[in-house]
Scaffold this motif. Structure first.
Motif, PDB file in Angstrom:
ATOM      1  N   ASP A 429       2.937   0.360   4.428  1.00 60.56           N
ATOM      2  CA  ASP A 429       2.459   0.992   5.647  1.00 60.56           C
ATOM      3  C   ASP A 429       1.057   1.545   5.406  1.00 60.56           C
ATOM      4  O   ASP A 429       0.502   1.432   4.310  1.00 60.56           O
ATOM      5  CB  ASP A 429       3.423   2.071   6.127  1.00 60.56           C
ATOM      6  N   GLN A 430       0.507   2.187   6.440  1.00 57.48           N
ATOM      7  CA  GLN A 430      -0.880   2.613   6.320  1.00 57.48           C
ATOM      8  C   GLN A 430      -1.063   3.633   5.200  1.00 57.48           C
ATOM      9  O   GLN A 430      -2.057   3.574   4.466  1.00 57.48           O
ATOM     10  CB  GLN A 430      -1.367   3.177   7.659  1.00 57.48           C
ATOM     11  N   TRP A 431      -0.137   4.565   5.041  1.00 54.66           N
ATOM     12  CA  TRP A 431      -0.268   5.531   3.950  1.00 54.66           C
ATOM     13  C   TRP A 431      -0.311   4.817   2.599  1.00 54.66           C
ATOM     14  O   TRP A 431      -1.132   5.128   1.739  1.00 54.66           O
ATOM     15  CB  TRP A 431       0.896   6.516   3.971  1.00 54.66           C
ATOM     16  N   GLN A 432       0.594   3.845   2.408  1.00 56.41           N
ATOM     17  CA  GLN A 432       0.631   3.118   1.142  1.00 56.41           C
ATOM     18  C   GLN A 432      -0.637   2.288   0.943  1.00 56.41           C
ATOM     19  O   GLN A 432      -1.136   2.169  -0.184  1.00 56.41           O
ATOM     20  CB  GLN A 432       1.863   2.211   1.075  1.00 56.41           C
ATOM     21  N   GLN A 433      -1.156   1.726   2.018  1.00 57.92           N
ATOM     22  CA  GLN A 433      -2.385   0.934   1.888  1.00 57.92           C
ATOM     23  C   GLN A 433      -3.532   1.790   1.361  1.00 57.92           C
ATOM     24  O   GLN A 433      -4.272   1.388   0.449  1.00 57.92           O
ATOM     25  CB  GLN A 433      -2.753   0.303   3.225  1.00 57.92           C
TER      26      GLN A 433
END
Length: 624
Positions: A429-433
């Motif tokens: 997800d965006q946080w992980q990216q």
């Protein structure tokens, strides 16, 4: 070798108080006639004839022609047909799509970078910090008015302050040698002695370099001796014959790029290229040249089927003339300009690329580590749940990390042609990216080697690089992108400040694995040391989104370990999992060491821990 051919070939203004005009000289040994054509003769063959010599050089003086006038050479071939060519040694050219050369006086600029140049001669870049910011001048930023580009001087106003604040030590400019087609990004050059007029005059570019040096920033340029375009006004079939290129297409034509290949075995061609390389160091004070596509020069069968190439005189695939040319290139530049860097983009396992010529190498200062780039990106693109099955993909590099003087590139090549931007290549997800991107950049900054990052990567641009548009600077309005930028800023300044992160980049004494085999947790731990072990840093990377408490790491010395950098800090857009500023070591053996520290590992995070000096070490340092 003649490395100063630009001093007498090309167009040179003459004004001795009695006579004024321009002296022209061009190598065209197979021509029947050569004229200078310009506005003065209506661009028609038949006036301003040049005289031939036994060397194949045509020369002559044209009274009254002065700086700023456009010209070409009109060449009558042996067939009787007339062709027009730009001057191979021109110092300036018309703005594309126009193709004429322009008379220019380079000696009117007053440099004021003596301090930088004197220091450069003494600098050992192998033990110095190098953080390179790769830039395409036409798309870093663009003016908001009707103009397509900022000028060199306007870019100096904006780019230098930005790069300096971000902790970049060098700018590497994608090719600024004049080129006809924007879509080639400059890699198909027609002007090997002319900075592109898209952004201003030669003196404007001198001012840009001068101001970089005054700000303490080095300037590297892309230089492309591996091939040249087939545009009619360029070097190809210059006097109606294969002058700069081989006549046989199996030697003289690149199938990948539809371009010509230089005939490195011809003296005049070798002198042309060596003069070009020297020219940028002498006249423009550049601090180094990055040579594009070296592998394509070294191998005769590069990107060719069996019947599409001709073996060398020994029956091998090595291009012996190109090899000698590269050795001459490095020997001459390093001998005459101490402190400059020559950097090879060489994508194969050719040995000793960055070893001295006298020791059997090609003589480059640095070589791009394409293996590191490919392995690292493939690993980072994996979903973290699968990374445990690829633990050796990052640790493998230690088998060859010190065989060359490596530069670690995350360059423009990694974010074009459908590969997506760096952050878009990250999984989750965006946080992980965003966490993965910080982790990637942190790993690049701390592993042995000098670093290069292409513009836009430092703030997580979502879209692929587009040479026809500026970077998406509006993203910095978001804390996530601003956090990446703050992380790169702090990381770069740490690399500069801490000798352990740069002093022994190319020596095995500066690096050791502490833990490379913890595949179950996808954790890596390694140490970086400065010379004589004066500074020790511990780098810990957790490659999963799972925080890990109580993770014990063996350390080389006892004492307090300060947390210098945490990629998961809230400041950078992370979750703020960390160790409260640092931890004290304990006499608990781990990883073959007598002492260890117990850490909380942030999710998809990197920690840089510094062994703080003891009172005794601090006292000794203060006395020194």
């Amino acid at each position: 070798m003649n490395c100063t051919a630009y001093d007498w070939l090309g167009a040179h203004i003459i004004d001795d108080g009695q006579t004024s005009g321009t002296r022209f000289a061009v190598w065209a040994p197979n021509a029947k006639e050569v004229c200078v054509v310009s506005d003065r003769n209506g661009w028609k063959h038949g006036a301003f004839y040049l005289n031939s010599s036994d060397s194949g050089v045509w020369s002559g003086f044209v009274p009254g022609m002065e700086a700023g006038e456009a010209y070409k050479y009109s060449i009558r071939m042996q067939s009787g047909e007339i062709i027009e060519k730009s001057d191979p040694y021109a110092f300036y050219a018309e703005i594309p799509p126009k193709t004429a050369s322009i008379i220019y006086d380079l000696d009117t600029y007053q440099w004021s970078d003596d301090s930088w140049m004197n220091e450069r001669r003494q600098r050992n870049w192998f033990s110095a910090p190098i953080n390179v910011y790769e830039v395409h001048l036409g798309s870093w930023k663009r003016p908001g008015d009707d103009r397509k580009y900022f000028s060199y001087r306007e870019l100096a106003d904006r780019l230098i302050e930005y790069a300096s604040d971000m902790g970049f030590t060098h700018l590497q400019l994608m090719p600024i040698t004049e080129f006809p087609f924007d879509g080639s990004w400059g890699y198909q050059s027609t002007g090997y002695f002319a900075p592109t007029s898209r952004y201003g005059t030669p003196i404007d570019f001198m001012s840009f370099v001068n101001r970089c040096h005054q700000a303490g920033i080095g300037v590297l340029i892309d230089w492309v001796p591996g091939h040249f375009p087939t545009d009619g006004h360029g070097l190809g079939q210059f006097d109606g014959t294969s002058l700069y290129e081989h006549q046989d297409s199996r030697l003289g034509f690149h199938p990948d790029w539809n371009t010509y290949i230089f005939n490195y075995g011809r003296t005049e061609v070798r002198d042309f290229l060596l003069s070009s390389a020297r020219f940028w160091c002498e006249k423009y004070h550049v601090d180094g040249l990055r040579v594009d596509a070296v592998a394509s020069m070294l191998y005769l069968d590069y990107s060719r089927e069996a019947e599409e190439w001709i073996p060398n005189k020994y029956g091998g695939r090595e291009n012996l003339e190109a090899i000698q040319f590269l050795k001459d290139f490095n020997t001459s530049l390093h001998g005459e300009f101490p402190g400059i860097l020559t950097i090879a983009e060489e994508s194969t396992a050719w040995p000793a690329v960055s070893r001295p010529v006298y020791d059997g190498g090609l003589g480059f200062s640095l070589k791009w580590d394409m293996g590191w780039m490919n392995d690292t990106l493939k690993y980072m693109q994996l979903d973290p749940i699968h990374r445990r099955h690829h633990q050796n993909q990052l640790s493998f590099r230690s088998l060859y990390a010190f065989t060359e003087n490596f530069m670690l590139p995350l360059s423009h090549d990694e974010v074009v042609h459908g590969k997506r931007s760096l952050i878009s290549q990250m999984p989750g997800d965006q946080w992980q990216q965003f966490a993965n991107l910080r982790l990637l950049l942190g790993y690049q900054g701390t592993t042995p080697g000098k670093q290069l990052l292409f513009m836009g990567g430092e703030f997580g641009q979502w879209t692929e690089w587009n040479h026809d548009a500026q970077l998406d600077w509006s993203l910095l309005e978001f804390d996530t992108h601003g956090g990446v930028k703050r992380f790169v800023h702090d990381l770069n300044h740490l690399v500069i400040k801490h000798p352990a992160l740069h002093e022994l980049d190319h020596q095995p004494e500066g690096f050791s694995w502490i833990q490379a085999d913890d595949a179950a947790n996808s954790v890596y731990v390694f140490a970086r040391y400065s010379s004589e072990g004066k500074e020790a840093l511990i780098i810990v990377m957790n490659m999963t989104p799972v925080p890990r408490e109580g993770y014990r790491v063996g350390v080389p010395r006892s004492g307090f370990y300060k947390e210098l950098l945490n990629s998961d800090a809230k400041l950078y857009g992370g979750t703020d999992v960390g160790n409260g500023g640092g931890v004290e070591s304990e006499p608990t053996p781990m990883h073959g060491m007598a002492d260890s520290i117990q850490l909380t590992l942030p999710p998809l995070g990197m920690l840089i821990m510094r062994a703080e000096p003891t009172r005794k070490e601090t006292s000794t340092t203060e006395k020194a």
